[in-house]
Design a protein around this motif. Structure first.
Motif, PDB file in Angstrom:
ATOM      1  N   ALA A 304      86.637  -2.724  30.988  1.00  0.00           N
ATOM      2  CA  ALA A 304      85.648  -2.282  30.012  1.00  0.00           C
ATOM      3  C   ALA A 304      85.378  -0.813  30.264  1.00  0.00           C
ATOM      4  CB  ALA A 304      84.364  -3.081  30.144  1.00  0.00           C
ATOM      5  N   MET A 305      85.195  -0.102  29.168  1.00  0.00           N
ATOM      6  CA  MET A 305      85.023   1.336  29.236  1.00  0.00           C
ATOM      7  C   MET A 305      83.697   1.682  28.576  1.00  0.00           C
ATOM      8  SD  MET A 305      87.873   3.873  27.637  1.00  0.00           S
ATOM      9  CE  MET A 305      89.214   3.273  28.643  1.00  0.00           C
ATOM     10  N   GLY A 306      82.872   2.472  29.265  1.00  0.00           N
ATOM     11  CA  GLY A 306      81.587   2.869  28.683  1.00  0.00           C
ATOM     12  C   GLY A 306      81.778   4.033  27.731  1.00  0.00           C
ATOM     13  N   MET A 307      81.592   3.762  26.453  1.00  0.00           N
ATOM     14  CA  MET A 307      81.932   4.781  25.452  1.00  0.00           C
ATOM     15  C   MET A 307      81.012   5.999  25.499  1.00  0.00           C
ATOM     16  SD  MET A 307      83.042   2.131  22.443  1.00  0.00           S
ATOM     17  CE  MET A 307      83.679   3.356  21.294  1.00  0.00           C
ATOM     18  N   GLU A 308      79.734   5.796  25.786  1.00  0.00           N
ATOM     19  CA  GLU A 308      78.829   6.944  25.928  1.00  0.00           C
ATOM     20  C   GLU A 308      79.313   7.875  27.035  1.00  0.00           C
ATOM     21  OE1 GLU A 308      77.828   3.883  25.407  1.00  0.00           O
ATOM     22  OE2 GLU A 308      76.382   3.959  23.755  1.00  0.00           O
ATOM     23  N   ARG A 309      79.787   7.274  28.110  1.00  0.00           N
ATOM     24  CA  ARG A 309      80.222   8.085  29.251  1.00  0.00           C
ATOM     25  C   ARG A 309      81.542   8.781  28.968  1.00  0.00           C
ATOM     26  NH1 ARG A 309      78.694   4.022  34.283  1.00  0.00           N
ATOM     27  NH2 ARG A 309      76.511   3.757  33.651  1.00  0.00           N
ATOM     28  N   VAL A 310      82.436   8.085  28.286  1.00  0.00           N
ATOM     29  CA  VAL A 310      83.709   8.717  27.919  1.00  0.00           C
ATOM     30  C   VAL A 310      83.428   9.912  27.019  1.00  0.00           C
ATOM     31  CG1 VAL A 310      85.867   8.433  26.638  1.00  0.00           C
ATOM     32  CG2 VAL A 310      85.081   6.622  28.175  1.00  0.00           C
ATOM     33  N   LEU A 311      82.527   9.708  26.070  1.00  0.00           N
ATOM     34  CA  LEU A 311      82.189  10.786  25.149  1.00  0.00           C
ATOM     35  C   LEU A 311      81.552  11.955  25.901  1.00  0.00           C
ATOM     36  CD1 LEU A 311      82.438  11.333  22.154  1.00  0.00           C
ATOM     37  CD2 LEU A 311      80.119  10.480  21.854  1.00  0.00           C
ATOM     38  N   ALA A 312      80.700  11.621  26.860  1.00  0.00           N
ATOM     39  CA  ALA A 312      80.065  12.669  27.663  1.00  0.00           C
ATOM     40  C   ALA A 312      81.123  13.478  28.406  1.00  0.00           C
ATOM     41  CB  ALA A 312      79.074  12.057  28.649  1.00  0.00           C
ATOM     42  N   ALA A 313      82.122  12.783  28.920  1.00  0.00           N
ATOM     43  CA  ALA A 313      83.195  13.472  29.646  1.00  0.00           C
ATOM     44  C   ALA A 313      83.981  14.371  28.701  1.00  0.00           C
ATOM     45  CB  ALA A 313      84.124  12.460  30.306  1.00  0.00           C
ATOM     46  N   ILE A 314      84.278  13.850  27.518  1.00  0.00           N
ATOM     47  CA  ILE A 314      85.009  14.647  26.526  1.00  0.00           C
ATOM     48  C   ILE A 314      84.213  15.904  26.191  1.00  0.00           C
ATOM     49  CG2 ILE A 314      85.808  14.707  24.130  1.00  0.00           C
ATOM     50  CD1 ILE A 314      86.390  11.719  24.344  1.00  0.00           C
ATOM     51  N   GLU A 315      82.902  15.742  26.071  1.00  0.00           N
ATOM     52  CA  GLU A 315      82.080  16.885  25.693  1.00  0.00           C
ATOM     53  C   GLU A 315      81.951  17.915  26.805  1.00  0.00           C
ATOM     54  OE1 GLU A 315      79.965  16.841  22.392  1.00  0.00           O
ATOM     55  OE2 GLU A 315      79.015  14.876  22.618  1.00  0.00           O
ATOM     56  N   VAL A 316      81.692  17.478  28.044  1.00  0.00           N
ATOM     57  CA  VAL A 316      81.558  18.484  29.108  1.00  0.00           C
ATOM     58  C   VAL A 316      82.890  19.178  29.358  1.00  0.00           C
ATOM     59  CG1 VAL A 316      79.628  17.396  30.307  1.00  0.00           C
ATOM     60  CG2 VAL A 316      81.942  16.877  31.031  1.00  0.00           C
ATOM     61  N   GLN A 317      83.975  18.494  29.114  1.00  0.00           N
ATOM     62  CA  GLN A 317      85.276  19.122  29.325  1.00  0.00           C
ATOM     63  C   GLN A 317      85.765  19.854  28.074  1.00  0.00           C
ATOM     64  OE1 GLN A 317      88.138  16.517  31.174  1.00  0.00           O
ATOM     65  NE2 GLN A 317      86.737  15.912  32.798  1.00  0.00           N
ATOM     66  N   LYS A 318      84.925  19.877  27.071  1.00  0.00           N
ATOM     67  CA  LYS A 318      85.233  20.569  25.823  1.00  0.00           C
ATOM     68  C   LYS A 318      86.576  20.135  25.239  1.00  0.00           C
ATOM     69  CE  LYS A 318      82.442  24.580  27.099  1.00  0.00           C
ATOM     70  NZ  LYS A 318      81.267  23.694  27.047  1.00  0.00           N
ATOM     71  N   ALA A 319      86.793  18.836  25.233  1.00  0.00           N
ATOM     72  CA  ALA A 319      88.063  18.301  24.747  1.00  0.00           C
ATOM     73  C   ALA A 319      87.930  17.743  23.330  1.00  0.00           C
ATOM     74  CB  ALA A 319      88.566  17.208  25.691  1.00  0.00           C
ATOM     75  N   MET A 320      86.759  17.913  22.726  1.00  0.00           N
ATOM     76  CA  MET A 320      86.543  17.352  21.394  1.00  0.00           C
ATOM     77  C   MET A 320      87.015  18.324  20.323  1.00  0.00           C
ATOM     78  SD  MET A 320      85.435  14.953  19.372  1.00  0.00           S
ATOM     79  CE  MET A 320      84.603  13.825  20.487  1.00  0.00           C
ATOM     80  N   PRO A 321      87.995  17.920  19.522  1.00  0.00           N
ATOM     81  CA  PRO A 321      88.399  18.797  18.416  1.00  0.00           C
ATOM     82  C   PRO A 321      87.283  18.895  17.383  1.00  0.00           C
ATOM     83  CG  PRO A 321      89.824  16.840  18.562  1.00  0.00           C
ATOM     84  CD  PRO A 321      88.743  16.670  19.564  1.00  0.00           C
ATOM     85  N   ASP A 322      87.269  19.975  16.651  1.00  0.00           N
ATOM     86  CA  ASP A 322      86.243  20.186  15.637  1.00  0.00           C
ATOM     87  C   ASP A 322      86.248  19.050  14.621  1.00  0.00           C
ATOM     88  OD1 ASP A 322      84.291  21.326  14.191  1.00  0.00           O
ATOM     89  OD2 ASP A 322      85.496  22.970  13.370  1.00  0.00           O
ATOM     90  N   GLN A 323      85.100  18.433  14.438  1.00  0.00           N
ATOM     91  CA  GLN A 323      85.041  17.268  13.553  1.00  0.00           C
ATOM     92  C   GLN A 323      84.325  17.564  12.234  1.00  0.00           C
ATOM     93  OE1 GLN A 323      86.535  14.297  14.277  1.00  0.00           O
ATOM     94  NE2 GLN A 323      87.315  15.414  16.037  1.00  0.00           N
ATOM     95  N   VAL A 324      83.928  18.816  12.055  1.00  0.00           N
ATOM     96  CA  VAL A 324      83.133  19.115  10.862  1.00  0.00           C
ATOM     97  C   VAL A 324      83.992  19.058   9.607  1.00  0.00           C
ATOM     98  CG1 VAL A 324      81.571  20.738   9.779  1.00  0.00           C
ATOM     99  CG2 VAL A 324      81.706  20.597  12.272  1.00  0.00           C
ATOM    100  N   GLU A 325      83.535  18.313   8.629  1.00  0.00           N
ATOM    101  CA  GLU A 325      84.244  18.206   7.355  1.00  0.00           C
ATOM    102  C   GLU A 325      83.515  19.075   6.340  1.00  0.00           C
ATOM    103  OE1 GLU A 325      87.264  17.438   5.248  1.00  0.00           O
ATOM    104  OE2 GLU A 325      87.155  16.250   7.087  1.00  0.00           O
TER     105      GLU A 325
END
Length: 425
Positions: A304-325
């Motif tokens: 099981a993977m904690g999605m809030e935590r995965v997202l937090a990791a993606i955000e602190v590592q600045k790995a989130m591509p721009d999602q603005v439409e």
RNA sequence: GUGGAUGUGGCGAAGUGGUUAACGCACCGGAUUGUGGCUCCGGCACUCGUGGGUUCAAGUCCCAUCAUCCACCCCA
């Protein structure tokens, strides 16, 4: 403030849900490639399922469950985790009678009554995978590889994958006894929690964070020292497979997971940088679980993977591509007649797959342009009295501040062309 | 369950017992009655989480309470 959300819950607003969708899509995509299919089980279950499935000695069952009586006096619990439900569904729907193994995944909310803090919520979300019907180490390797691949795809760095084998009931009993013998002479020096664990679940002492306990367990017999032949062979095979797959892992003999059902393989993935709750994924093998809840003996493994935590990791590592439409074009119409004409064009643009918008508040031209600018639209299409009479429109490039008038009939073709140019199609 | 921190407009944030509660951002209006982003001007908190107390006087002190955050335990 009149009413607010219950403690430990969150409102995921549009700026966040776009990121969630990105993460979820990646999870589903990887699952598809690995041949895992989605299962959706109820958010609440009979309390007994978790008592038996998760285990009476666990913190989850002892103090973290959202339990209540329904109107039929049945004890109901909001699911604190996913594995027990999936096993229940496997048995109840007789999935064991089809092709084996059964490879499933789920995404959804879980509930635990705890004090919230960074990376911990009362309603949180997990993505998880369960494979039922195979005891082979290659399945263990497949699930861990799936986690690894997913994190690679999400662009995560600085991950630590820890694996261990906690043995089967027979070698665990052996380990337990050796551990107790080792610690007995200095039992009094353990922390209060571990004094209690000594009888109930001495394995847990191995991963106690208390520095005194860590010191006392130096040189203690680890699970690796006491594995039976079968478990040792399984663990060795798993490591070879992971090496072959290029998964970077570390054997951590102190890794003991908190849920009662684990056997043989246990693993965990951590990222520092997201606060004290650094485990973003945890899993292991649970060969006795299905039987425990009344089904046929069936080996199983999952995580099981904690999605809030995965997202937090993606955000602190600045790995989130721009999602603005952003809308490509905003239609600015003045007057009722222009609005009708503009609206028809707006719909034609949308049907052509071009993100487009229009003022919905009956505002003046100035406000409409201001709004278009704020929406970061590329173009504004102006149509007012004068254009209506000339059967034309003004196309304004908002970044250049230049505009030009064109015949109305060319509108759709012109904007479509601009859109294709912008998007390199 | 235990410990710590914080609570001032939509957001960020000054204020450390004494008249009308700084400022920044956002928002609204105007300069520009059919043209945005920049600039300038103007507007925007009977009130400082809530309740009580001390005081001539409280956003400022005390008590209680609620909420949020962080940490422990444990977990995702």
């Amino acid at each position: 403030m009149a009413l607010q959300r219950p403690k430990g819950t969150q409102d995921l607003l549009p700026s966040q849900t776009a990121k969630w969708q990105y993460m979820e899509e990646m999870m589903r995509k990887v699952c598809r490639e690995y041949g895992y299919e989605e299962i959706r089980t109820p958010i609440f279950e009979a309390t007994e399922l978790f008592q038996r499935g998760v285990g009476e000695t666990t913190d989850i069952v002892n103090k973290e469950m959202y339990t209540f009586l329904d109107k039929g006096e049945r004890s109901i619990t909001l699911r604190p985790e996913g594995t027990a439900s999936v096993c229940r569904a496997y048995v109840e729907n007789k999935l064991y009678s089809g092709p084996q193994p059964v490879k499933l995944y789920y995404i959804g909310p879980m509930f635990r009554y705890e004090r919230p803090q960074t990376g911990r919520y009362r309603q949180f979300h997990q993505f998880g995978v369960e494979v039922l019907g195979s005891e082979k180490p290659v399945v263990d390797a497949e699930t861990i590889s799936l986690v690894w691949d997913l994190y690679q795809r999400l662009g995560l760095k600085n991950l630590e994958v820890h694996i261990n084998s906690v043995g089967c009931p027979s070698c665990r009993a052996d380990h337990r006894q050796k551990l107790q013998e080792f610690l007995a002479p200095r039992r009094e020096e353990l922390c209060r929690d571990c004094q209690e664990r000594f009888e109930r679940n001495p394995l847990r002492i191995l991963d106690c964070k208390n520095s005194k306990c860590q010191e006392l367990t130096q040189g203690a017999p680890t699970t690796a020292d006491t594995l039976c032949e079968d478990c040792q062979g399984h663990f060795n095979a798993l490591q070879e497979l992971l090496l072959a797959a290029g998964v970077v892992f570390r054997v951590n003999p102190r890794l003991v997971r908190g849920l009662d059902y684990y056997r043989k393989t246990a693993f965990e993935v951590m990222v520092e940088e997201i606060g004290a709750q650094s485990a973003i994924c945890g899993g292991g093998r649970y060969d006795g679980l299905t039987e425990e809840i009344g089904g046929p003996p069936t080996p199983g493994i999952g995580f099981a993977m904690g999605m809030e935590r995965v997202l937090a990791a993606i955000e602190v590592q600045k790995a989130m591509p721009d999602q603005v439409e952003r809308p490509f074009v905003m239609v600015a119409a003045l007057g009722k007649e222009a609005e009708g004409k503009g609206f028809a064009l707006l719909q034609a643009l949308r049907h052509a797959g071009i993100p487009a918008g229009m003022d919905l508040l009956g505002r003046g031209l100035k406000a409409q342009l201001k709004n278009a600018d704020r929406q970061e639209a590329k173009l504004a299409l102006l149509i007012g009295e004068e254009e209506l009479q000339r059967d034309s429109f003004i196309l304004r490039d908002l970044s250049l501040g230049e505009q030009q008038e064109f015949p109305w009939q060319d509108a759709l073709a012109l904007i479509s062309q601009r859109y294709r140019e912008e998007h390199g199609a």
